[in-house]
Design an enzyme around this catalytic site. Structure first.
Site, PDB file in Angstrom:
ATOM      1  N   GLY A   1       0.836  -1.200   0.000  1.00 29.65           N
ATOM      2  CA  GLY A   1       0.000   0.000   0.000  1.00 29.65           C
ATOM      3  C   GLY A   1       0.867   1.244   0.000  1.00 29.65           C
TER       4      GLY A   1
ATOM      5  N   ALA B   1      15.152  11.192  -1.221  1.00 29.17           N
ATOM      6  CA  ALA B   1      16.352  11.193  -0.371  1.00 29.17           C
ATOM      7  C   ALA B   1      17.368  10.168  -0.871  1.00 29.17           C
ATOM      8  CB  ALA B   1      15.960  10.904   1.079  1.00 29.17           C
TER       9      ALA B   1
ATOM     10  N   ARG C   1       0.500  -4.870  -5.412  1.00 29.96           N
ATOM     11  CA  ARG C   1       0.528  -6.107  -4.619  1.00 29.96           C
ATOM     12  C   ARG C   1       0.747  -7.220  -5.646  1.00 29.96           C
ATOM     13  NH1 ARG C   1      -0.692  -4.218   0.357  1.00 29.96           N
ATOM     14  NH2 ARG C   1      -2.379  -2.687   0.511  1.00 29.96           N
TER      15      ARG C   1
ATOM     16  N   GLY D   1       5.910  -2.125   3.423  1.00 27.30           N
ATOM     17  CA  GLY D   1       5.519  -2.645   4.733  1.00 27.30           C
ATOM     18  C   GLY D   1       6.081  -4.031   4.989  1.00 27.30           C
ATOM     19  N   ASP D   2       5.452  -4.743   5.918  1.00 24.09           N
ATOM     20  CA  ASP D   2       6.002  -6.038   6.340  1.00 24.09           C
ATOM     21  C   ASP D   2       6.082  -7.034   5.179  1.00 24.09           C
ATOM     22  OD1 ASP D   2       3.206  -6.058   6.318  1.00 24.09           O
ATOM     23  OD2 ASP D   2       3.075  -7.617   7.848  1.00 24.09           O
TER      24      ASP D   2
ATOM     25  N   THR E   1       4.792   2.367   5.292  1.00 23.78           N
ATOM     26  CA  THR E   1       3.428   1.830   5.432  1.00 23.78           C
ATOM     27  C   THR E   1       2.699   2.663   6.469  1.00 23.78           C
ATOM     28  OG1 THR E   1       2.095  -0.041   6.219  1.00 23.78           O
ATOM     29  CG2 THR E   1       4.326   0.083   7.082  1.00 23.78           C
TER      30      THR E   1
ATOM     31  N   ASP F   1       0.634   1.439   8.411  1.00 23.03           N
ATOM     32  CA  ASP F   1       0.197   0.533   9.491  1.00 23.03           C
ATOM     33  C   ASP F   1       1.058   0.575  10.753  1.00 23.03           C
ATOM     34  OD1 ASP F   1      -1.761  -0.204   7.747  1.00 23.03           O
ATOM     35  OD2 ASP F   1      -0.987  -2.208   7.319  1.00 23.03           O
TER      36      ASP F   1
ATOM     37  N   ASP G   1       3.552  -1.359  11.546  1.00 21.56           N
ATOM     38  CA  ASP G   1       3.605  -2.732  12.058  1.00 21.56           C
ATOM     39  C   ASP G   1       4.965  -3.398  11.836  1.00 21.56           C
ATOM     40  OD1 ASP G   1       3.406  -2.867   9.308  1.00 21.56           O
ATOM     41  OD2 ASP G   1       1.781  -4.329   9.264  1.00 21.56           O
TER      42      ASP G   1
ATOM     43  N   MET H   1      -7.717   2.165   9.707  1.00 24.34           N
ATOM     44  CA  MET H   1      -6.892   1.119   9.087  1.00 24.34           C
ATOM     45  C   MET H   1      -5.796   0.637  10.032  1.00 24.34           C
ATOM     46  SD  MET H   1      -6.358   1.932   5.073  1.00 24.34           S
ATOM     47  CE  MET H   1      -7.528   1.303   3.870  1.00 24.34           C
TER      48      MET H   1
ATOM     49  N   ARG I   1      -4.501  -2.895   9.267  1.00 22.09           N
ATOM     50  CA  ARG I   1      -4.519  -4.349   9.058  1.00 22.09           C
ATOM     51  C   ARG I   1      -4.589  -5.054  10.414  1.00 22.09           C
ATOM     52  NH1 ARG I   1      -3.684  -6.985   4.072  1.00 22.09           N
ATOM     53  NH2 ARG I   1      -2.670  -5.187   3.176  1.00 22.09           N
TER      54      ARG I   1
ATOM     55  N   ALA J   1     -11.565   9.414  22.481  1.00 27.56           N
ATOM     56  CA  ALA J   1     -12.523   8.310  22.311  1.00 27.56           C
ATOM     57  C   ALA J   1     -12.985   7.773  23.655  1.00 27.56           C
ATOM     58  CB  ALA J   1     -11.861   7.189  21.513  1.00 27.56           C
TER      59      ALA J   1
ATOM     60  N   HIS K   1      -9.542   4.289   2.669  1.00 25.82           N
ATOM     61  CA  HIS K   1      -8.301   4.643   1.968  1.00 25.82           C
ATOM     62  C   HIS K   1      -7.941   6.115   2.036  1.00 25.82           C
ATOM     63  CE1 HIS K   1      -9.045   0.600   0.511  1.00 25.82           C
ATOM     64  NE2 HIS K   1      -7.766   0.557   0.213  1.00 25.82           N
TER      65      HIS K   1
HETATM   66  N1  LIG Z   1       6.559 -13.803   1.963  1.00 26.80           N
HETATM   67  C1  LIG Z   1       6.889 -12.988   0.948  1.00 26.80           C
HETATM   68  N2  LIG Z   1       7.985 -13.255   0.191  1.00 26.80           N
HETATM   69  C2  LIG Z   1       8.334 -12.452  -0.833  1.00 26.80           C
HETATM   70  N3  LIG Z   1       7.654 -11.349  -1.186  1.00 26.80           N
HETATM   71  C3  LIG Z   1       6.560 -11.027  -0.483  1.00 26.80           C
HETATM   72  C4  LIG Z   1       6.122 -11.813   0.631  1.00 26.80           C
HETATM   73  N4  LIG Z   1       5.022 -11.256   1.152  1.00 26.80           N
HETATM   74  C5  LIG Z   1       4.767 -10.154   0.402  1.00 26.80           C
HETATM   75  N5  LIG Z   1       5.687 -10.012  -0.586  1.00 26.80           N
HETATM   76  C6  LIG Z   1       5.735  -8.967  -1.622  1.00 26.80           C
HETATM   77  O1  LIG Z   1       5.521  -7.689  -1.046  1.00 26.80           O
HETATM   78  C7  LIG Z   1       4.354  -7.103  -1.635  1.00 26.80           C
HETATM   79  C8  LIG Z   1       3.698  -6.187  -0.655  1.00 26.80           C
HETATM   80  O2  LIG Z   1       3.267  -6.929   0.472  1.00 26.80           O
HETATM   81  P1  LIG Z   1       1.886  -6.552   1.198  1.00 26.80           P
HETATM   82  O3  LIG Z   1       0.801  -6.553   0.185  1.00 26.80           O
HETATM   83  O4  LIG Z   1       1.766  -7.423   2.371  1.00 26.80           O
HETATM   84  O5  LIG Z   1       2.078  -5.019   1.611  1.00 26.80           O
HETATM   85  P2  LIG Z   1       3.080  -4.374   2.646  1.00 26.80           P
HETATM   86  O6  LIG Z   1       4.411  -4.217   2.041  1.00 26.80           O
HETATM   87  O7  LIG Z   1       3.009  -5.071   3.951  1.00 26.80           O
HETATM   88  O8  LIG Z   1       2.467  -2.909   2.751  1.00 26.80           O
HETATM   89  P3  LIG Z   1       1.099  -2.464   3.458  1.00 26.80           P
HETATM   90  O9  LIG Z   1       0.766  -3.458   4.515  1.00 26.80           O
HETATM   91  O10 LIG Z   1       1.413  -1.109   3.952  1.00 26.80           O
HETATM   92  O11 LIG Z   1       0.084  -2.401   2.360  1.00 26.80           O
HETATM   93  C9  LIG Z   1       3.530  -8.287  -2.065  1.00 26.80           C
HETATM   94  O12 LIG Z   1       2.550  -7.948  -3.034  1.00 26.80           O
HETATM   95  C10 LIG Z   1       4.603  -9.201  -2.644  1.00 26.80           C
HETATM   96  O13 LIG Z   1       5.020  -8.754  -3.918  1.00 26.80           O
HETATM   97  O1  LIG Z   2      -5.264  -1.027  -0.584  1.00 29.09           O
HETATM   98  P1  LIG Z   2      -5.823  -2.366  -0.212  1.00 29.09           P
HETATM   99  O2  LIG Z   2      -5.250  -3.453  -1.041  1.00 29.09           O
HETATM  100  O3  LIG Z   2      -7.303  -2.328  -0.166  1.00 29.09           O
HETATM  101  O4  LIG Z   2      -5.293  -2.703   1.251  1.00 29.09           O
HETATM  102  C1  LIG Z   2      -5.775  -2.146   2.412  1.00 29.09           C
HETATM  103  C2  LIG Z   2      -4.762  -2.407   3.486  1.00 29.09           C
HETATM  104  O5  LIG Z   2      -3.589  -1.661   3.193  1.00 29.09           O
HETATM  105  C3  LIG Z   2      -3.299  -0.785   4.255  1.00 29.09           C
HETATM  106  O6  LIG Z   2      -3.941   0.448   3.966  1.00 29.09           O
HETATM  107  C4  LIG Z   2      -1.814  -0.571   4.385  1.00 29.09           C
HETATM  108  O7  LIG Z   2      -1.308  -0.118   3.184  1.00 29.09           O
HETATM  109  C5  LIG Z   2      -3.898  -1.452   5.475  1.00 29.09           C
HETATM  110  O8  LIG Z   2      -4.082  -0.550   6.535  1.00 29.09           O
HETATM  111  C6  LIG Z   2      -5.164  -2.022   4.885  1.00 29.09           C
HETATM  112  O9  LIG Z   2      -5.565  -3.161   5.619  1.00 29.09           O
HETATM  113 MG   LIG Z   3       1.736  -4.837   5.609  1.00 31.79          MG
END
Ligand SMILES: Nc1ncnc2c1ncn2[C@@H]1O[C@H](COP(=O)(O)OP(=O)(O)OP(=O)(O)O)[C@@H](O)[C@H]1O
Ligand SMILES: O=P(O)(O)OC[C@H]1O[C@](O)(CO)[C@@H](O)[C@@H]1O
Ligand SMILES: [Mg+2]
Length: 319
Positions: free
Chosen positions: A11, A22, A72, A102-103, A125, A127, A129, A169, A171, A186, A249
């Site tokens: 995201g 940067a 994603r 993110g993670d 991110t 989140d 997290d 949000m 997650r 709250a 969003h």
């Molecule tokens: N276990 C994994 N191994 C390799 N790549 C991964 C793995 N998990 C996620 N990814 C890659 O990272 C991308 C982003 O992961 P994810 O959709 O969980 O979002 P995020 O980076 O955690 O960000 P956010 O939670 O803020 O949306 C995934 O679409 C995939 O391409």
């Molecule tokens: O943009 P999407 O794929 O609907 O994902 C929503 C998720 O992404 C986040 O906004 C983080 O990027 C989470 O807080 C939320 O759960």
């Molecule tokens: Mg994440």
């Protein structure tokens, strides 16, 4: 170290552009070449890679979203995708890649590192997290946006003596809910990491009404349940005039706050300096005001620790 790549993944988060800026500017100032990779790991595998110059990142520090675009791309969890990505990096003569996300994205960077390709993770991110960082790039802006929205909800809630259930949000992480819940006064904050009691929350809302409070507010992290579901639960314990609201969003947009811009700038700069020192396979973060880095391979042995004292603080303040 001659060429570095940079991508944004998962995201989008306010401040991602500031981080790309940067990395690009510090790298070029130190004699490196920089390549942008569009659409996260999807673009990496597809070879959507182009040279970035200093002027390409002008007028971006104040803009949310990500000009590199994001995606994603679950296929990157498979070894085949990871090796194809490394092939593309090698084809472009890239020695190291900075992954902002993110993670999930960190797991992508971790896999690249595991396959021997030097990768650095920057926490981008909303989140908040990620382990070993007190804040992620985008978290502060998302909190600010959610706070502004809830302040507006409060205006109408007070006029009608209503209770509002607001989903924020995060997650599976309750950090946005806790921080915004305290900032908005709250009556209750409900997060996935801690138990909660709907009956007790209903009683607290009733007591507040009886003592003359003209509105009620429950901030529910999306990882617990939807605002509609929580409203249905709440109604089992009282005849509330209640509305449910999902912020959604909008929390990912808006002008990045000063904190997010500065954080992105510090972490982006540090990523390049680490690479220049010959280091890699690291995740960069901020801990107690200091920029730090940890081995990305071990990062998820730890889990992110939220500031759960905020729940007690909020309970004390909302009495
Ligand atoms: N276990 C994994 N191994 C390799 N790549 C991964 C793995 N998990 C996620 N990814 C890659 O990272 C991308 C982003 O992961 P994810 O959709 O969980 O979002 P995020 O980076 O955690 O960000 P956010 O939670 O803020 O949306 C995934 O679409 C995939 O391409
Ligand atoms: O943009 P999407 O794929 O609907 O994902 C929503 C998720 O992404 C986040 O906004 C983080 O990027 C989470 O807080 C939320 O759960
Ligand atoms: Mg994440």
């Amino acid at each position: 170290m001659k060429r570095i790549g940079i991508l944004t993944s998962g995201g989008d988060a306010p401040g991602m552009n500031a981080a790309v800026r940067a990395v690009t500017r510090v790298a070029i100032a130190n004699g490196l070449e920089v390549f942008g990779i569009r659409y996260g790991f999807a673009g990496l595998v597809a070879g959507d890679i182009f040279p970035l110059e200093s002027e390409d990142v002008a007028h971006l520090i104040n803009v949310s979203g990500t000009f590199l675009y994001s995606a994603r791309y679950p296929e990157f969890a498979e070894e085949e995708g990871q090796l194809a990505g490394i092939e593309q990096l090698k084809k472009h003569g890239i020695d190291a890649v900075v992954v902002i996300g993110g993670d999930g994205s960190y797991h992508g960077a971790l896999q690249l590192t595991r396959h021997g390709f030097n990768s650095i993770g920057l926490p981008g991110t909303i989140d908040n997290d990620i382990p070993y960082t007190d804040a992620t790039i985008g978290y502060d802006t998302a909190c600010m946006t959610a706070m502004d929205a809830i302040d507006k909800i409060r205006d109408t809630a007070s006029s009608h003596h209503r209770v509002f259930i607001v989903n924020v949000m995060g997650r599976n992480c309750g950090d946005i809910a806790m921080r915004v819940g305290v900032a908005c006064g709250a009556d209750a904050i409900v997060i996935p990491e801690r138990p909660y009691d709907v009956e007790e929350i209903a009683n607290r809302l009733k007591q507040a009404q009886e003592s003359g409070k003209d509105h009620g507010l429950v901030v529910v992290a999306e990882g617990v349940m939807t605002a509609d579901q929580f409203m249905a639960e709440l109604k089992k314990y009282g005849d509330f005039d209640v509305r449910a609201n999902v912020l959604g969003h909008m929390q990912r947009g808006g002008t990045p706050t000063v904190s997010d811009r500065v954080l992105a700038s510090k972490l982006g700069s540090e990523a390049v300096h680490l690479l220049l020192e010959g280091k890699g396979g690291l995740a960069v973060g901020i801990e107690n005001g200091k920029v730090t880095s940890h081995d990305i391979l071990d990062l998820f042995d730890e889990s992110h620790r939220g500031d759960y004292d905020l729940l007690k603080l909020n309970a004390d303040l909302s009495r």
